[in-house]
Design a protein around this motif. Structure first.
Motif, PDB file in Angstrom:
ATOM      1  N   GLN A  99       0.833  -1.196   0.000  1.00  0.00           N
ATOM      2  CA  GLN A  99       0.000   0.000   0.000  1.00  0.00           C
ATOM      3  C   GLN A  99       0.871   1.250   0.000  1.00  0.00           C
ATOM      4  N   PHE A 100       1.825   1.309   0.913  1.00  0.00           N
ATOM      5  CA  PHE A 100       2.710   2.468   1.002  1.00  0.00           C
ATOM      6  C   PHE A 100       3.597   2.584  -0.235  1.00  0.00           C
ATOM      7  N   GLY A 101       4.181   1.472  -0.647  1.00  0.00           N
ATOM      8  CA  GLY A 101       5.058   1.479  -1.817  1.00  0.00           C
ATOM      9  C   GLY A 101       4.317   1.861  -3.084  1.00  0.00           C
ATOM     10  N   GLY A 102       3.097   1.396  -3.220  1.00  0.00           N
ATOM     11  CA  GLY A 102       2.298   1.755  -4.389  1.00  0.00           C
ATOM     12  C   GLY A 102       2.001   3.245  -4.436  1.00  0.00           C
ATOM     13  N   LEU A 103       1.647   3.816  -3.290  1.00  0.00           N
ATOM     14  CA  LEU A 103       1.381   5.253  -3.248  1.00  0.00           C
ATOM     15  C   LEU A 103       2.650   6.058  -3.496  1.00  0.00           C
ATOM     16  N   ALA A 104       3.762   5.617  -2.919  1.00  0.00           N
ATOM     17  CA  ALA A 104       5.026   6.315  -3.139  1.00  0.00           C
ATOM     18  C   ALA A 104       5.435   6.238  -4.610  1.00  0.00           C
ATOM     19  N   PHE A 105       5.224   5.089  -5.231  1.00  0.00           N
ATOM     20  CA  PHE A 105       5.565   4.941  -6.638  1.00  0.00           C
ATOM     21  C   PHE A 105       4.714   5.861  -7.503  1.00  0.00           C
ATOM     22  N   LEU A 106       3.417   5.929  -7.236  1.00  0.00           N
ATOM     23  CA  LEU A 106       2.552   6.820  -8.007  1.00  0.00           C
ATOM     24  C   LEU A 106       2.955   8.278  -7.826  1.00  0.00           C
ATOM     25  N   LEU A 107       3.341   8.645  -6.619  1.00  0.00           N
ATOM     26  CA  LEU A 107       3.818  10.000  -6.389  1.00  0.00           C
ATOM     27  C   LEU A 107       5.115  10.236  -7.142  1.00  0.00           C
TER      28      LEU A 107
END
Length: 160
Positions: A99-107
């Motif tokens: 969840q965190f990694g996915g959001l960081a990647f999108l950012l």
């Protein structure tokens, strides 16, 4: 005389002229090429935290596994430990890291949702420059776009 409007118009034009002059006069304004470490510093820091957390998880997991096995009067073998820790690691990744990694990647890649606010501000500034002086405003916008590698804006409301 429209004092606030005249003052804002004069301030924007003066700032644009100063910016245009300083870009031509000073080589310090030119974008600098960055090293891979600096250009991707957020990714490197995230990767370092990831490695530290995985190593720490496995080290402390070993101590917990040994304690658990000794309480059950069983030998602590590496095969059982690897299976248990792999299960725990994947469970943690599923619930938190992805969840965190996915959001960081999108950012990091610049998803429309992560840059929505800056696109809106940039569009407003472009319109103000055009209102003050249409021809000069278009020229300033073009110069800024060329200097900073073009705009990476989205079509308004594309993400809806």
């Amino acid at each position: 005389m429209n004092f606030p409007g005249d003052f804002i118009r004069a301030a924007i034009l003066a700032r644009a002229e100063v910016d245009a002059h300083s870009r031509k006069a000073s080589p310090m304004i030119e974008p600098k090429s960055q090293s891979v470490w600096r250009a991707y510093s957020y990714a490197w820091i995230t990767f370092a935290f990831f490695i530290l957390s995985v190593v720490g998880h496995w080290i402390f997991g070993w101590f917990a596994y040994v304690d658990e096995q000794s309480a059950l009067r069983q030998p602590a073998d590496s095969g059982g430990y690897i299976i248990e820790m792999s299960r725990d690691t994947l469970e943690n990744w599923q619930s938190e890291f992805l969840q965190f990694g996915g959001l960081a990647f999108l950012l990091f890649v610049g998803s429309p949702q992560s840059k929505e606010g800056s696109d809106r501000v940039e569009a407003k500034l472009d319109e103000l420059l055009k209102l003050v002086d249409r021809k000069k405003g278009q020229t300033i916008i073009k110069e800024l776009d060329e200097q900073y590698g073009g705009r990476h804006t989205d079509v308004p409301h594309q993400h809806r």
